[in-house]
Motif scaffolding. Structure first.
Motif, PDB file in Angstrom:
ATOM      1  N   VAL A 139      -8.399 -17.610  33.006  1.00  0.00           N
ATOM      2  CA  VAL A 139      -8.361 -19.035  33.319  1.00  0.00           C
ATOM      3  C   VAL A 139      -9.476 -19.547  34.479  1.00  0.00           C
ATOM      4  O   VAL A 139      -9.965 -20.404  34.731  1.00  0.00           O
ATOM      5  CB  VAL A 139      -6.863 -19.446  33.510  1.00  0.00           C
ATOM      6  N   TYR A 180      -2.985 -24.610  28.560  1.00  0.00           N
ATOM      7  CA  TYR A 180      -2.124 -25.274  29.454  1.00  0.00           C
ATOM      8  C   TYR A 180      -1.008 -25.741  28.473  1.00  0.00           C
ATOM      9  O   TYR A 180       0.083 -25.730  29.123  1.00  0.00           O
ATOM     10  CB  TYR A 180      -2.843 -26.201  30.346  1.00  0.00           C
ATOM     11  N   GLN A 181      -1.208 -26.502  27.366  1.00  0.00           N
ATOM     12  CA  GLN A 181       0.097 -26.922  26.603  1.00  0.00           C
ATOM     13  C   GLN A 181       0.651 -25.777  25.628  1.00  0.00           C
ATOM     14  O   GLN A 181       1.433 -26.196  24.744  1.00  0.00           O
ATOM     15  CB  GLN A 181      -0.734 -28.133  25.929  1.00  0.00           C
ATOM     16  N   LEU A 232      -5.001 -29.711  36.208  1.00  0.00           N
ATOM     17  CA  LEU A 232      -3.841 -29.188  35.782  1.00  0.00           C
ATOM     18  C   LEU A 232      -3.900 -27.779  35.909  1.00  0.00           C
ATOM     19  O   LEU A 232      -2.728 -27.174  35.856  1.00  0.00           O
ATOM     20  CB  LEU A 232      -3.766 -29.790  34.191  1.00  0.00           C
ATOM     21  N   VAL A 233      -5.006 -27.126  35.801  1.00  0.00           N
ATOM     22  CA  VAL A 233      -4.938 -25.596  35.853  1.00  0.00           C
ATOM     23  C   VAL A 233      -5.440 -25.074  37.277  1.00  0.00           C
ATOM     24  O   VAL A 233      -5.983 -23.910  37.360  1.00  0.00           O
ATOM     25  CB  VAL A 233      -5.916 -25.122  34.770  1.00  0.00           C
TER      26      VAL A 233
END
Length: 258
Positions: A139, A180-181, A232-233
């Motif tokens: 990531v 992420y989802q 978000l990450v």
């Protein structure tokens, strides 16, 4: 009564009927045959190919083959029981679940002793579980690559270069959002489909921004949409990024998109 050839009547052969004929003509001893893709979903056009998964006996060969049947291109995914297990595992590792989707949503053409239904149950279980999460280091590397690409997207004045960078940004941001989802990823026409399944709001914003850039050359909305996904990450990553190579050494372009 004389049968008039379909080519003379101007009628397009029904693709589902074609798939059935192919299944029984070429794989009469198959354990299971599944028709997937646009044809199974009822979206086939005259030029659509046929995506067909074929489960065969244990003495057979697991392979992929492209043929032409009655004028239509056919993509065959042929596998033994052991081959199917291996392919399911490979698709999970790739976070794509292509074959699982074929078995879970396709049209069953042949089901010998319930083989197709058992394979479908395994596929559905994999899809429900979802893909494995990316490792934190992966990531981080993807964050770095997307950050670098967004800098290029904002800085370059060359329209062709901007389009090329935008393609990378779309793919990289979609990959991070799907992870992420906890959602499956896709390539080609499946990228937008999987992206919207993962997050209808952020996915649509990214896709619309990409379309806007392609039409107008304006990178602003795409920078904003991809930056929102980055946040978000963990947010943008520039200074402070450090990567140690272990085992197989990849090109530095893997991280940066250069």
């Amino acid at each position: 009564m004389i049968k008039v050839p379909e080519i003379l009547t101007g009628m397009t052969p029904d693709p589902v009927d074609q798939a059935r004929r192919l299944a029984y003509d070429r794989f009469p001893d198959a354990l299971a045959v599944i028709l997937a893709g646009s044809t199974a979903a009822g979206r086939a056009t005259a030029s659509s190919d046929l995506d067909i998964a074929v489960l065969i006996g244990d003495g057979g060969e697991t392979c992929r083959e492209t043929i032409r049947f009655e004028g239509r291109v056919v993509e065959l995914f042929i596998h033994t029981r052991a081959g199917l297990v291996d392919l399911f595992a490979a698709d999970i590792a790739a976070r794509r679940a292509v074959l699982q989707s074929m078995y879970a949503t396709g049209l069953i053409l042949i089901d010998t002793n319930g083989e197709a239904r058992r394979a479908r149950a395994l596929a559905e279980a994999d899809l429900r579980k979802g893909p494995p999460p990316l490792e934190p280091e992966t990531v981080e590397t993807k964050r770095y690559g997307l950050t670098d690409a967004l800098d290029d997207l904002a800085d370059t004045g060359d329209h062709i270069e901007r389009l090329a960078v935008a393609g990378f940004v779309l793919s990289a941001a979609a990959d991070l959002l799907c992870d992420y989802q906890h959602a499956w990823i896709g390539g080609g026409k499946w990228l937008p489909r999987r992206l919207l399944q993962a997050d209808a709001e952020l996915g649509a914003a990214l896709l619309e921004a990409h379309l806007h850039l392609c039409k107008s050359g304006d990178p602003g909305p795409m920078v904003n949409a991809a930056s929102g996904i980055l946040n978000l990450v963990g947010g943008p990553l520039r200074e402070g990024y450090r990567r140690t190579w272990r085992g197989v050494i990849e090109s530095v372009a893997t991280a940066s998109g250069r």
